[in-house]
Design a protein around this motif. Structure first.
Motif: not given
Length: 290
Positions: A156-157, A164-165, A176-177, A205-207
């Protein structure tokens, strides 16, 4: 100690951490003509007091028997902290000597469920090793629907726009997760459930993909979250992550506001709104059943 672990995981970890060490931090002048990020292999070998050939074999996964003394020396050369050093040693440990994780469905004990439901002003939930939410009190779900049982916190993160909102500190939270996930899963990077989660996140997710490639390991068990709640506004909440004894990695996560703060007032308002909503819902169900 000798080791007979997963040379692939160990090699990947060494390469990733080597690339993150800037030469200047270990006293090596940067001449400006370096073709690789971070340190060169021979520089790590020199700093660790091992031969270049031996270190190359470790990074290529061709040596399966590094001693703990060698691993600690390499950890010092790579400027790893105590937690990252322990993780490095674990990666080189034979899988047969590790405590295998239970494959049975996780259940939260009645005592923990009862306890968190007695906390009127403390959002709390329980997740397992893979960050699947197993139990939550009503205020935790009111704080975020992504805290509800059946959700997965790390999926979900990165994948849910609503989360995210909610997190005004989303960049910091995601940073940190990922190290936290590595710390709780440990060296079993080929675990099927972990592979499933990492695979999905790496594709979508690229991040996440960039953060996971860093191979950071950090069990940050306490800190502060900045939230922008759609009903009550900004909240600054302190979190604690407490390992539940006698379980296979279940963790109790709690949030609290500083006494007397605006966040405490807003948390109290959220609790009253949630109580009102649940009372109204109960009344509707009773009327419908009548």
């Amino acid at each position: 100690m000798t080791a007979n672990g997963d040379p692939g995981a160990l090699a990947k970890y060494l390469r990733a951490r080597r690339e993150l060490v800037q030469p200047a931090t270990v006293g090596i002048p940067d001449t400006g003509n370096r073709r690789v990020p971070g340190l060169r292999r021979e520089e790590v070998a020199f700093l660790a007091g091992v031969s270049s050939d031996y270190y190359v074999r470790l990074e290529q996964g061709r040596d399966r028997h590094p001693s703990e003394q060698v691993l600690v020396s390499i950890a010092n050369a790579l400027r790893l902290d105590e937690e990252a050093t322990a993780y490095l040693v674990q990666l080189a440990t034979s899988p047969s000597t590790r405590r295998r994780r239970s494959r049975r469905p996780e259940k939260v004990g009645d005592g923990i469920r009862i306890l968190i439901n007695t906390w009127p002003l403390t959002p709390a939930y329980v997740h397992d090793t893979y960050m699947d939410v197993l139990a939550a009190n009503p205020l935790a779900v009111a704080l975020s629907p992504f805290n509800a049982p059946g959700r997965n916190s790390i999926l979900d993160a990165f994948l849910e726009p609503g989360l995210r909102a909610l997190h005004a500190d989303w960049e910091e939270m995601t940073a940190r997760i990922v190290p936290y996930l590595r710390s709780v899963v440990g060296p079993d990077v080929d675990d099927p459930r972990l592979v499933e989660i990492v695979g999905e996140l790496s594709v979508r997710s690229d991040r996440f993909r960039k953060l996971w490639a860093r191979q950071d390991v950090k069990h940050k068990a306490t800190g502060t979250s900045s939230l922008q709640h759609p009903q009550v506004g900004p909240l600054e909440l302190h979190y604690e992550k407490l390992l539940i004894p006698g379980t296979h990695g279940q963790t109790l996560v709690t949030y609290h506001a500083r006494p007397g703060s605006d966040s405490e007032d807003r948390l109290r308002l959220l609790a009253s709104l949630d109580d009102s909503a649940r009372t109204s819902g109960d009344a509707v169900r009773i009327a419908t059943d009548s």
